[in-house]
Write a protein that holds these residues in place. Structure first.
Motif, short mmCIF file in Angstrom:
data_model
loop_
_atom_site.label_atom_id
_atom_site.label_comp_id
_atom_site.label_asym_id
_atom_site.label_seq_id
_atom_site.Cartn_x
_atom_site.Cartn_y
_atom_site.Cartn_z
N VAL A 19 0.85 -1.19 0.00
CA VAL A 19 0.00 0.00 0.00
C VAL A 19 0.89 1.24 0.00
O VAL A 19 1.72 1.42 0.89
N LYS A 20 0.73 2.08 -1.03
CA LYS A 20 1.49 3.32 -1.17
C LYS A 20 3.00 3.08 -1.03
O LYS A 20 3.71 3.80 -0.33
N GLY A 21 3.45 2.02 -1.67
CA GLY A 21 4.88 1.71 -1.67
C GLY A 21 5.38 0.97 -0.45
O GLY A 21 6.54 0.58 -0.39
N LYS A 22 4.51 0.77 0.52
CA LYS A 22 4.91 0.07 1.75
C LYS A 22 4.39 -1.36 1.71
O LYS A 22 3.20 -1.60 1.52
N THR A 23 5.27 -2.32 1.92
CA THR A 23 4.88 -3.73 1.92
C THR A 23 4.36 -4.12 3.29
O THR A 23 5.11 -4.11 4.28
N LEU A 24 3.08 -4.47 3.36
CA LEU A 24 2.46 -4.87 4.62
C LEU A 24 2.60 -6.38 4.85
O LEU A 24 2.79 -6.83 5.97
N ILE A 25 2.47 -7.12 3.75
CA ILE A 25 2.54 -8.58 3.78
C ILE A 25 3.47 -9.03 2.66
O ILE A 25 3.36 -8.55 1.54
N SER A 26 4.38 -9.95 2.96
CA SER A 26 5.38 -10.34 1.96
C SER A 26 5.49 -11.85 1.83
O SER A 26 5.85 -12.53 2.79
N ASP A 27 5.12 -12.37 0.65
CA ASP A 27 5.40 -13.76 0.26
C ASP A 27 4.90 -14.77 1.30
O ASP A 27 5.64 -15.64 1.76
N ILE A 28 3.62 -14.66 1.66
CA ILE A 28 3.03 -15.56 2.66
C ILE A 28 2.57 -16.86 2.00
O ILE A 28 1.75 -16.85 1.09
N ASN A 29 3.12 -17.98 2.47
CA ASN A 29 2.71 -19.31 2.02
C ASN A 29 2.04 -20.02 3.20
O ASN A 29 2.70 -20.66 4.02
N LEU A 30 0.74 -19.88 3.27
CA LEU A 30 -0.05 -20.35 4.40
C LEU A 30 -0.73 -21.66 4.07
O LEU A 30 -1.19 -21.87 2.95
N HIS A 31 -0.81 -22.55 5.06
CA HIS A 31 -1.44 -23.86 4.87
C HIS A 31 -2.33 -24.18 6.07
O HIS A 31 -1.82 -24.47 7.15
N VAL A 32 -3.64 -24.11 5.89
CA VAL A 32 -4.59 -24.45 6.94
C VAL A 32 -5.34 -25.71 6.52
O VAL A 32 -6.09 -25.70 5.54
N LYS A 33 -5.13 -26.79 7.24
CA LYS A 33 -5.74 -28.07 6.89
C LYS A 33 -7.22 -28.08 7.25
O LYS A 33 -7.64 -27.47 8.23
N LYS A 34 -7.99 -28.78 6.45
CA LYS A 34 -9.41 -28.94 6.75
C LYS A 34 -9.57 -29.65 8.08
O LYS A 34 -8.91 -30.66 8.35
N GLY A 35 -10.45 -29.10 8.92
CA GLY A 35 -10.77 -29.73 10.19
C GLY A 35 -9.89 -29.34 11.35
O GLY A 35 -10.12 -29.79 12.48
N GLU A 36 -8.90 -28.47 11.14
CA GLU A 36 -8.03 -28.10 12.24
C GLU A 36 -8.37 -26.68 12.76
O GLU A 36 -9.07 -25.92 12.11
N ILE A 37 -7.85 -26.38 13.94
CA ILE A 37 -7.92 -25.03 14.49
C ILE A 37 -6.51 -24.46 14.40
O ILE A 37 -5.58 -24.95 15.04
N TYR A 38 -6.37 -23.45 13.56
CA TYR A 38 -5.07 -22.86 13.25
C TYR A 38 -4.99 -21.48 13.89
O TYR A 38 -5.91 -20.68 13.75
N GLY A 39 -3.90 -21.21 14.58
CA GLY A 39 -3.75 -19.93 15.26
C GLY A 39 -2.66 -19.07 14.66
O GLY A 39 -1.54 -19.54 14.43
N PHE A 40 -3.00 -17.81 14.40
CA PHE A 40 -2.01 -16.82 13.98
C PHE A 40 -1.38 -16.20 15.22
O PHE A 40 -2.09 -15.66 16.08
N LEU A 41 -0.07 -16.25 15.32
CA LEU A 41 0.64 -15.59 16.42
C LEU A 41 1.46 -14.46 15.85
O LEU A 41 2.25 -14.65 14.92
N GLY A 42 1.29 -13.28 16.40
CA GLY A 42 2.05 -12.13 15.93
C GLY A 42 1.70 -10.91 16.75
O GLY A 42 0.57 -10.78 17.22
N GLN A 43 2.66 -10.03 16.93
CA GLN A 43 2.40 -8.80 17.67
C GLN A 43 1.48 -7.89 16.87
O GLN A 43 1.28 -8.09 15.66
N ASN A 44 0.89 -6.90 17.52
CA ASN A 44 0.02 -5.96 16.82
C ASN A 44 0.78 -5.28 15.69
O ASN A 44 1.93 -4.88 15.85
N GLY A 45 0.12 -5.16 14.55
CA GLY A 45 0.72 -4.48 13.41
C GLY A 45 1.60 -5.35 12.54
O GLY A 45 2.28 -4.84 11.64
N THR A 46 1.60 -6.67 12.78
CA THR A 46 2.47 -7.55 11.98
C THR A 46 1.81 -8.05 10.71
O THR A 46 2.48 -8.67 9.88
#
Length: 307
Positions: A14-41
């Motif tokens: 956004v406006k030349g600033k990279t907020l998210i970079s090259d995310i390869n995410l894998h959430v399996k069917k039937g699981e509970i997946y948690g995102f861990l990260g500080q605010n603003g990540t």
């Protein structure tokens, strides 16, 4: 592998600033997946892209093995979500908001709506206008709206925000029940790591818009270690004495007044006696087992991945 969510090279700028970079995410069917990260990540930004609220700058999203594009957004009917602060028609009651949401989606089952409100303990407040709801009640209503159609995937951004300890426990039990009994896949984010540890099957650690690691909670538990944590105002002398008198070298200074001792050859009693004899005041000493929180902080501070 059967996935509910897969992303490849997901990037948002956004406006030349990279907020998210090259995310390869894998959430399996039937699981509970948690995102861990500080605010603003970038956790919320990723969730917004997964639910079609915002469009990636580059990369690909697959939901149930179907690529998410403007032409294929019908797949989102299989997804329920609460992203950031849930928005409602404030002048309408809880049940009126739920019915309006149902009509928008072509869903007219009053029994399911009542059941969803009951699941989040709002059945007794169904006729109360939303403007009179507390933040926690609005959060519950948002979750009720997300689960009413029993979607295959539910994405919840800070689902326990604004809830008291009893409310947090109730939402935890609800998520586990929906996962176990209905097979619903969950993607959750939360800053309460101790709470996440009681719910999730797998976690993804995010730092500065990058996904550092994905690992199961079972694998984290296998790697757990025990340690003694010592709190003292006389750090330099305590470190010197531990090394010179007890030959304890496997230790770490984690703040200006806390030491973690990983060599458990000597008991807490032996360590405390030695320090007291040498005039080192002990403010606190406890034995701990490493937790999800320890793993998280190790990762964001440059720790190695679990194999």
């Amino acid at each position: 592998m059967n996935y509910a969510i897969q992303t490849s090279g997901l990037t948002k700028t956004v406006k030349g600033k990279t907020l998210i970079s090259d995310i390869n995410l894998h959430v399996k069917k039937g699981e509970i997946y948690g995102f861990l990260g500080q605010n603003g990540t970038g956790k919320t930004t990723i969730m917004k892209m997964l639910t079609g609220i915002t469009t990636p700058t580059s990369g690909e999203i697959l939901l149930f093995n179907q690529k998410l594009t403007e032409k294929t957004k019908t797949v989102l009917k299989r997804v329920g979500s609460v992203i950031e602060y849930p928005i409602f028609y404030e002048h309408l009651t809880a049940i009126e908001n739920m019915k309006l949401h149902g009509e928008y989606l072509g869903f007219y089952d009053d029994n399911e709506i009542s059941e969803a409100l009951d699941m989040v303990q709002l059945k007794d407040n169904k006729d109360k206008v939303v403007k009179d709801f507390s933040l926690g009640m609005k959060q519950r209503l948002g979750i009720a709206r997300a689960i009413v159609m029993k979607p295959e995937l539910i994405i919840l951004d800070e689902p326990t925000n604004g809830l008291d300890p009893i409310g947090i426990k109730d939402i935890r039990k609800l998520i586990i029940m929906l996962n176990r009994e209905y097979g619903i896949t969950f993607l959750l984010s939360s800053h309460i790591l101790g709470e996440m540890e009681q719910v999730v099957d797998r976690v993804g650690v995010i730092k500065d818009g990058k996904l550092l690691n994905e690992v199961t909670l079972a694998d984290i538990r296998k790697k757990r270690t025990e340690y003694i944590e010592l709190m003292t105002s006389n750090m330099e002398r305590a470190l010197y004495l531990l090394e010179s008198k007890l030959q304890i070298f496997n230790l770490k200074m984690i703040s200006n007044n806390r030491i973690r001792i990983y060599d458990l050859t000597h008991s807490q009693n032996t360590i405390s006696k030695m320090l007291i004899i040498h005039d080192v005041e002990i403010e606190e000493m406890q034995k701990h087992t490493s937790s999800l929180e320890d793993y998280f902080y190790e990762q964001i501070n440059g720790g190695s991945e679990l194999d």
